[in-house]
Enzyme design. Structure first.
Site, mmCIF file in Angstrom:
data_model
loop_
_atom_site.group_PDB
_atom_site.id
_atom_site.type_symbol
_atom_site.label_atom_id
_atom_site.label_comp_id
_atom_site.label_asym_id
_atom_site.label_seq_id
_atom_site.Cartn_x
_atom_site.Cartn_y
_atom_site.Cartn_z
ATOM 1 N N HIS A 110 43.036 29.468 45.447
ATOM 2 C CA HIS A 110 43.437 29.783 44.244
ATOM 3 C C HIS A 110 44.867 29.852 44.225
ATOM 4 C CE1 HIS A 110 39.710 31.768 42.496
ATOM 5 N NE2 HIS A 110 39.294 31.739 43.861
ATOM 6 N N CYS A 151 38.496 26.494 42.201
ATOM 7 C CA CYS A 151 37.453 27.113 42.968
ATOM 8 C C CYS A 151 36.219 26.482 42.398
ATOM 9 C CB CYS A 151 37.496 28.967 42.967
ATOM 10 S SG CYS A 151 36.475 29.510 44.193
ATOM 11 N N GLU A 174 46.881 30.598 41.966
ATOM 12 C CA GLU A 174 47.297 31.699 41.209
ATOM 13 C C GLU A 174 47.555 32.878 42.102
ATOM 14 O OE1 GLU A 174 42.967 32.537 40.600
ATOM 15 O OE2 GLU A 174 44.322 30.648 41.102
#
Length: 218
Positions: A196, A98, A198
């Protein structure tokens, strides 16, 4: 401790291993959602270390460079500890996520901020003809890197951002949101993703696993 107080040549990363092998450091400079990234690697069986220590970062096998927030403030925090000069010199695999990816570019319109110059492109703000920020799921395509091994074209990833990286020779994935932009970049040992991983379910987890398995040296 400022970077100038350290001799980079005396500290070298250990040999790179596969998934779970070696030391993984998440750079903790005050501008990242680092706990969610740490938990994501924990699910993969890897205990990531949170650190802003130049010695610890240089000695890592793999490095995550996260970022959430405003670019000029994040860059100021990097400069406080000399990480702005350390990061571009790293030789082990580095993954910017990001804002971390955007800061690795040459320049971002957010705060008129000079970046770290790893990726030879500029970060611009989305036009007002789309909802800003882009927030939610969107697809990645035109995948060109081993980072995306096992990831199919038009796989959905989770994004939250108001600025995007323009295309360049280092683009390894693209996304459409009012404009077609670079949603992932690579230059030598440096990788960057706008999304992202994650927060991107099993596909995002697979990308993190692929990063752990990279075996490159520069």
């Amino acid at each position: 401790m400022k970077l100038e107080d350290n001799n980079i040549s005396e500290i070298k990363p250990s040999s790179l291993g596969g998934a779970g092998g070696g030391k993984l450091v998440i750079i903790n400079y005050g501008a990242g959602n680092i706990k969610s990234i740490q938990f994501a690697f924990k699910r993969l069986g890897v205990d990531a270390v949170l650190s802003n220590s130049p010695e610890e970062i240089l000695a890592a096998d793999k490095i995550i460079f996260p970022g959430v927030g405003e670019a000029s403030s994040a860059m100021a925090m990097l400069k406080e500890t000399g990480l702005d000069t350390l990061i571009p010199k790293l030789k082990q695999p580095v993954l910017g996520i990001c804002l971390g990816m955007q800061l690795l570019c040459e320049f971002t319109e957010e705060g008129n901020t000079k970046g770290l110059g790893v990726f030879k492109t500029t970060v611009k703000r989305f036009d007002n003809n789309v909802k800003v920020p882009q927030m939610g799921w969107n697809v990645i395509k035109d995948l060109k890197s081993e980072l995306f091994k096992g990831i199919k074209e038009n796989e959905y990833m989770y994004l939250v951002h108001s600025y995007y990286a323009e295309h360049c020779a280092e683009t390894i994935a693209t996304t459409d949101y009012g404009i077609n932009y670079a949603s992932a970049l690579r230059h030598n040992n440096f990788y960057g993703v706008q999304f992202h991983p994650e927060k991107s379910s099993l596909a995002g987890e697979k990308i993190l696993e692929n990063f752990l398995e990279l075996d490159i040296k520069y």
